[in-house]
Write a protein that holds these residues in place. Structure first.
Motif, PDB file in Angstrom:
ATOM      1  N   ASP A  39       0.870  -1.178   0.000  1.00 16.18           N
ATOM      2  CA  ASP A  39       0.000   0.000   0.000  1.00 16.18           C
ATOM      3  C   ASP A  39       0.906   1.227   0.000  1.00 16.18           C
ATOM      4  O   ASP A  39       1.362   1.668   1.060  1.00 16.18           O
ATOM      5  CB  ASP A  39      -0.920   0.020   1.222  1.00 16.18           C
ATOM      6  N   PRO A  40       1.182   1.792  -1.174  1.00 17.49           N
ATOM      7  CA  PRO A  40       2.083   2.946  -1.255  1.00 17.49           C
ATOM      8  C   PRO A  40       1.635   4.136  -0.428  1.00 17.49           C
ATOM      9  O   PRO A  40       2.453   5.003  -0.094  1.00 17.49           O
ATOM     10  CB  PRO A  40       2.080   3.279  -2.752  1.00 17.49           C
ATOM     11  N   GLN A  41       0.343   4.184  -0.049  1.00 18.62           N
ATOM     12  CA  GLN A  41      -0.163   5.282   0.775  1.00 18.62           C
ATOM     13  C   GLN A  41      -0.005   5.013   2.267  1.00 18.62           C
ATOM     14  O   GLN A  41      -0.381   5.850   3.096  1.00 18.62           O
ATOM     15  CB  GLN A  41      -1.639   5.539   0.476  1.00 18.62           C
ATOM     16  N   ALA A  42       0.555   3.868   2.611  1.00 19.07           N
ATOM     17  CA  ALA A  42       0.638   3.484   4.029  1.00 19.07           C
ATOM     18  C   ALA A  42       1.542   4.425   4.811  1.00 19.07           C
ATOM     19  O   ALA A  42       2.645   4.753   4.376  1.00 19.07           O
ATOM     20  CB  ALA A  42       1.150   2.056   4.154  1.00 19.07           C
ATOM     21  N   ARG A  43       1.061   4.824   5.985  1.00 17.17           N
ATOM     22  CA  ARG A  43       1.855   5.610   6.927  1.00 17.17           C
ATOM     23  C   ARG A  43       1.856   4.856   8.258  1.00 17.17           C
ATOM     24  O   ARG A  43       0.937   5.014   9.079  1.00 17.17           O
ATOM     25  CB  ARG A  43       1.283   7.007   7.096  1.00 17.17           C
ATOM     26  N   PRO A  44       2.858   3.999   8.503  1.00 13.80           N
ATOM     27  CA  PRO A  44       2.897   3.237   9.752  1.00 13.80           C
ATOM     28  C   PRO A  44       3.170   4.159  10.943  1.00 13.80           C
ATOM     29  O   PRO A  44       4.044   5.025  10.890  1.00 13.80           O
ATOM     30  CB  PRO A  44       4.054   2.256   9.535  1.00 13.80           C
ATOM     31  N   VAL A  45       2.413   3.948  12.029  1.00 13.75           N
ATOM     32  CA  VAL A  45       2.573   4.766  13.236  1.00 13.75           C
ATOM     33  C   VAL A  45       2.464   3.869  14.466  1.00 13.75           C
ATOM     34  O   VAL A  45       1.773   2.846  14.446  1.00 13.75           O
ATOM     35  CB  VAL A  45       1.497   5.883  13.311  1.00 13.75           C
ATOM     36  N   PRO A  46       3.138   4.229  15.559  1.00 12.80           N
ATOM     37  CA  PRO A  46       2.997   3.459  16.797  1.00 12.80           C
ATOM     38  C   PRO A  46       1.736   3.873  17.536  1.00 12.80           C
ATOM     39  O   PRO A  46       1.257   5.007  17.405  1.00 12.80           O
ATOM     40  CB  PRO A  46       4.238   3.860  17.590  1.00 12.80           C
ATOM     41  N   TYR A  47       1.180   2.946  18.318  1.00 12.63           N
ATOM     42  CA  TYR A  47       0.040   3.324  19.164  1.00 12.63           C
ATOM     43  C   TYR A  47      -0.001   2.412  20.386  1.00 12.63           C
ATOM     44  O   TYR A  47       0.641   1.357  20.421  1.00 12.63           O
ATOM     45  CB  TYR A  47      -1.269   3.278  18.377  1.00 12.63           C
ATOM     46  N   CYS A  48      -0.773   2.832  21.376  1.00 14.38           N
ATOM     47  CA  CYS A  48      -0.969   2.072  22.611  1.00 14.38           C
ATOM     48  C   CYS A  48      -2.353   1.440  22.589  1.00 14.38           C
ATOM     49  O   CYS A  48      -3.348   2.112  22.293  1.00 14.38           O
ATOM     50  CB  CYS A  48      -0.833   3.000  23.821  1.00 14.38           C
ATOM     51  N   LEU A  49      -2.446   0.150  22.913  1.00 13.96           N
ATOM     52  CA  LEU A  49      -3.725  -0.555  22.991  1.00 13.96           C
ATOM     53  C   LEU A  49      -4.341  -0.348  24.370  1.00 13.96           C
ATOM     54  O   LEU A  49      -3.660  -0.461  25.383  1.00 13.96           O
ATOM     55  CB  LEU A  49      -3.498  -2.049  22.733  1.00 13.96           C
ATOM     56  N   SER A  50      -5.641  -0.072  24.389  1.00 17.51           N
ATOM     57  CA  SER A  50      -6.316   0.139  25.676  1.00 17.51           C
ATOM     58  C   SER A  50      -6.565  -1.171  26.407  1.00 17.51           C
ATOM     59  O   SER A  50      -6.760  -1.184  27.625  1.00 17.51           O
ATOM     60  CB  SER A  50      -7.641   0.875  25.465  1.00 17.51           C
ATOM     61  N   GLY A  51      -6.587  -2.284  25.681  1.00 20.01           N
ATOM     62  CA  GLY A  51      -6.776  -3.592  26.298  1.00 20.01           C
ATOM     63  C   GLY A  51      -5.450  -4.288  26.532  1.00 20.01           C
ATOM     64  O   GLY A  51      -4.408  -3.652  26.690  1.00 20.01           O
ATOM     65  N   GLY A  52      -5.490  -5.618  26.530  1.00 21.31           N
ATOM     66  CA  GLY A  52      -4.274  -6.382  26.767  1.00 21.31           C
ATOM     67  C   GLY A  52      -4.192  -7.581  25.843  1.00 21.31           C
ATOM     68  O   GLY A  52      -5.208  -8.042  25.316  1.00 21.31           O
ATOM     69  N   THR A  53      -3.003  -8.112  25.647  1.00 23.21           N
ATOM     70  CA  THR A  53      -2.778  -9.280  24.811  1.00 23.21           C
ATOM     71  C   THR A  53      -1.765 -10.201  25.475  1.00 23.21           C
ATOM     72  O   THR A  53      -1.220  -9.887  26.539  1.00 23.21           O
ATOM     73  CB  THR A  53      -2.239  -8.881  23.412  1.00 23.21           C
ATOM     74  N   ASP A  54      -1.477 -11.293  24.797  1.00 21.02           N
ATOM     75  CA  ASP A  54      -0.469 -12.226  25.312  1.00 21.02           C
ATOM     76  C   ASP A  54       0.940 -11.656  25.270  1.00 21.02           C
ATOM     77  O   ASP A  54       1.881 -12.277  25.799  1.00 21.02           O
ATOM     78  CB  ASP A  54      -0.517 -13.538  24.517  1.00 21.02           C
ATOM     79  N   ALA A  55       1.112 -10.483  24.666  1.00 21.71           N
ATOM     80  CA  ALA A  55       2.421  -9.818  24.701  1.00 21.71           C
ATOM     81  C   ALA A  55       2.894  -9.613  26.139  1.00 21.71           C
ATOM     82  O   ALA A  55       4.101  -9.607  26.411  1.00 21.71           O
ATOM     83  CB  ALA A  55       2.349  -8.484  23.973  1.00 21.71           C
ATOM     84  N   LYS A  56       1.963  -9.442  27.061  1.00 23.47           N
ATOM     85  CA  LYS A  56       2.335  -9.254  28.465  1.00 23.47           C
ATOM     86  C   LYS A  56       3.176 -10.428  28.971  1.00 23.47           C
ATOM     87  O   LYS A  56       4.187 -10.248  29.651  1.00 23.47           O
ATOM     88  CB  LYS A  56       1.077  -9.094  29.322  1.00 23.47           C
ATOM     89  N   SER A  57       2.734 -11.638  28.642  1.00 25.29           N
ATOM     90  CA  SER A  57       3.463 -12.824  29.091  1.00 25.29           C
ATOM     91  C   SER A  57       4.836 -12.901  28.458  1.00 25.29           C
ATOM     92  O   SER A  57       5.844 -13.139  29.138  1.00 25.29           O
ATOM     93  CB  SER A  57       2.665 -14.091  28.741  1.00 25.29           C
ATOM     94  N   PHE A  58       4.890 -12.702  27.143  1.00 23.16           N
ATOM     95  CA  PHE A  58       6.157 -12.900  26.437  1.00 23.16           C
ATOM     96  C   PHE A  58       7.164 -11.794  26.727  1.00 23.16           C
ATOM     97  O   PHE A  58       8.374 -12.013  26.660  1.00 23.16           O
ATOM     98  CB  PHE A  58       5.895 -13.049  24.945  1.00 23.16           C
ATOM     99  N   SER A  59       6.673 -10.627  27.106  1.00 26.68           N
ATOM    100  CA  SER A  59       7.603  -9.554  27.466  1.00 26.68           C
ATOM    101  C   SER A  59       8.393  -9.902  28.712  1.00 26.68           C
ATOM    102  O   SER A  59       9.509  -9.412  28.907  1.00 26.68           O
ATOM    103  CB  SER A  59       6.845  -8.236  27.671  1.00 26.68           C
ATOM    104  N   THR A  60       7.863 -10.775  29.577  1.00 28.54           N
ATOM    105  CA  THR A  60       8.580 -11.168  30.797  1.00 28.54           C
ATOM    106  C   THR A  60       9.796 -12.033  30.483  1.00 28.54           C
ATOM    107  O   THR A  60      10.652 -12.224  31.347  1.00 28.54           O
ATOM    108  CB  THR A  60       7.659 -11.916  31.779  1.00 28.54           C
ATOM    109  N   LEU A  61       9.860 -12.551  29.252  1.00 33.11           N
ATOM    110  CA  LEU A  61      11.043 -13.307  28.820  1.00 33.11           C
ATOM    111  C   LEU A  61      12.048 -12.398  28.111  1.00 33.11           C
ATOM    112  O   LEU A  61      13.025 -12.883  27.526  1.00 33.11           O
ATOM    113  CB  LEU A  61      10.634 -14.450  27.884  1.00 33.11           C
ATOM    114  N   GLY A  62      11.798 -11.091  28.160  1.00 33.58           N
ATOM    115  CA  GLY A  62      12.728 -10.138  27.580  1.00 33.58           C
ATOM    116  C   GLY A  62      12.477  -9.811  26.120  1.00 33.58           C
ATOM    117  O   GLY A  62      13.306  -9.137  25.487  1.00 33.58           O
TER     118      GLY A  62
END
Length: 435
Positions: free
Chosen positions: A365-388
């Motif tokens: 998508d040549p028009q794509a503008r990727p940006v960072p954002y914060c999710l208001s909910g939660g995901t399994d990323a919480k678990s895996f972040s504890t492994l660094g």
């Protein structure tokens, strides 16, 4: 023997996964994930992999497999998705929530965006790549997980605690909720990649008083104490606190809109996001929402205890002050305990993996503008972040401008555009070539 392309197969895979009811009511009374796990394992074994099913509890099943890369010196990447879904009431839906029907250009059903779409995209891409002998440069660990919708206790958390060796060498991870498009009124197209998510505090509140007859004067009433505390919690509004991720998103949004970022009026900036403002708006501050209230059993009996539950979410870096506020609002007559508690996470919007995600989106998508954002909910990323691991939400979808995407999560008539699924397959395939 000819095989369907990944773009064609993804629709079938998504439909078939939706037809497997993996409703998770928050306990072990649901159907569990075993049938879906066996389905996924079969699809992976079909292309020469040796997936293993891990059962943390009866029917609570996850699938993990490692795909060896061409460079054993490289760190590994984890790609994770969950197999469970929240329950759905059939009578509320236009189409059967477990029918996996393809209609009006969409795949319909519970899990279509949360997150059997990503499960299907990963399966389709990996099946095609392995048939063609295209292995990634670095090891890739695939994890299809149980129990995310109830906090991951019997899925990601259990695997991290009991089988951390499965993720040996994994320094980064991608999963839900990110990589989806947001078309602005000026037709600029942002793609939101999750780099942070709020922490989670589901709490049970208990007030204890003296039981008695409802006809008498009574100054030690548990229901009264609890109701007052719940009222204070529900009415409290935390101050706006801009984390680095939220500020970066708002600055990118303003630049795309051709407006100046005003840190003193960020709610006005969020207002222009349409339906997505509910989710983004919730990342401006900590939040508290009472959700359950119970006490007593008869109109003329004052109960000894009364109980409530509240859903609290706190921003990265603000957990301590969140709980200080909660305890002040509760007062001395109401105690709290956790139903579920998990950390907030935040990582950097930089580095080769971020560049690979952004490049893959722009390539398709040549028009794509990727940006960072914060999710208001939660995901399994919480678990895996504890492994660094550095964890990102990247389940790419190019969406119609008028689709209320955030409203699909846990909503009725959940559906994902077929074109969006095919776009996601192309993006993930490109991404895997450049990791």
């Amino acid at each position: 023997m000819s095989h369907p392309s990944a773009e064609d197969e993804v629709v079938e895979l998504c439909s078939e996964l939706i037809r497997i009811d993996t409703s998770n009511p928050g306990d072990h009374s649901g159907p569990g994930e075993r049938q879906a796990a066996e389905y996924v394992a079969e699809k992976l074994a079909d292309v020469g992999l040796e997936p293993k099913i891990y059962e943390s509890h009866e029917k609570r099943s996850s699938v993990v497999v490692r795909i060896e890369g061409t460079d054993p010196e490289r760190d590994a990447l984890l790609i994770h998705g969950h197999l469970d879904v929240v329950p759905a009431q059939k009578d509320d839906w236009t189409r059967d929530p477990f029918g996996g029907e393809v209609a009006d250009g969409c795949v319909w059903g519970r899990g279509a965006v949360d997150m059997k779409d990503m499960d299907a995209m990963v399966l389709a891409v990996m099946r095609e790549r392995l048939r063609q002998g295209r292995r990634p440069e670095r090891d890739v660990v695939l994890a299809f997980l149980a129990d995310e919708e109830a906090g991951g206790t019997w899925g990601a958390h259990w695997l991290v605690d009991n089988h951390p060796e499965l993720f040996e060498g994994c320094t980064e991870a991608i999963g839900e909720v990110g990589g989806f498009s947001l078309t602005l009124p000026n037709d600029q197209r942002l793609y939101l990649i999750e780099t942070a998510e709020k922490g989670l505090a589901w709490m049970r509140l208990t007030a204890t008083g003296t039981a008695g007859h409802g006809s008498m004067v009574h100054h030690d009433n548990a229901v009264t104490a609890l109701a007052a505390a719940v009222g204070r919690l529900g009415e409290h509004e935390f101050p706006i606190q801009l984390t680095k991720t939220v500020r970066a998103f708002l600055e990118e949004l303003c630049e795309a809109n051709g407006t100046e970022f005003d840190p003193d009026d960020v709610e006005k900036t969020v207002e222009g996001l349409g339906p997505l403002k509910r989710m983004i708006g919730a990342t401006l501050r900590n939040t508290l929402n009472p959700t359950v209230l119970a006490g007593g059993y008869k109109a003329n009996v004052i109960p000894q205890t009364a109980i409530a539950q509240v859903d609290g979410r706190f921003l990265p870096g603000h957990e301590e002050e969140f709980f200080d506020t909660v305890d002040e609002l509760l007062g001395e007559h109401v105690s709290r305990e956790f139903v579920h508690h998990d950390i907030a996470v935040e990582t950097e919007w930089e580095g080769p993996l971020v560049e690979a995600m952004a490049a893959a989106l722009r390539a398709h998508d040549p028009q794509a503008r990727p940006v960072p954002y914060c999710l208001s909910g939660g995901t399994d990323a919480k678990s895996f972040s504890t492994l660094g691991m550095k964890c990102y939400g990247f389940a790419p979808l190019k969406l119609p401008k008028d689709l209320d995407f955030s409203g699909m999560f846990h909503g009725i008539d959940e559906r994902v555009p077929v074109d969006g699924l095919r776009f996601g397959v192309r993006v993930l395939d490109h991404f895997l070539d450049h990791i």
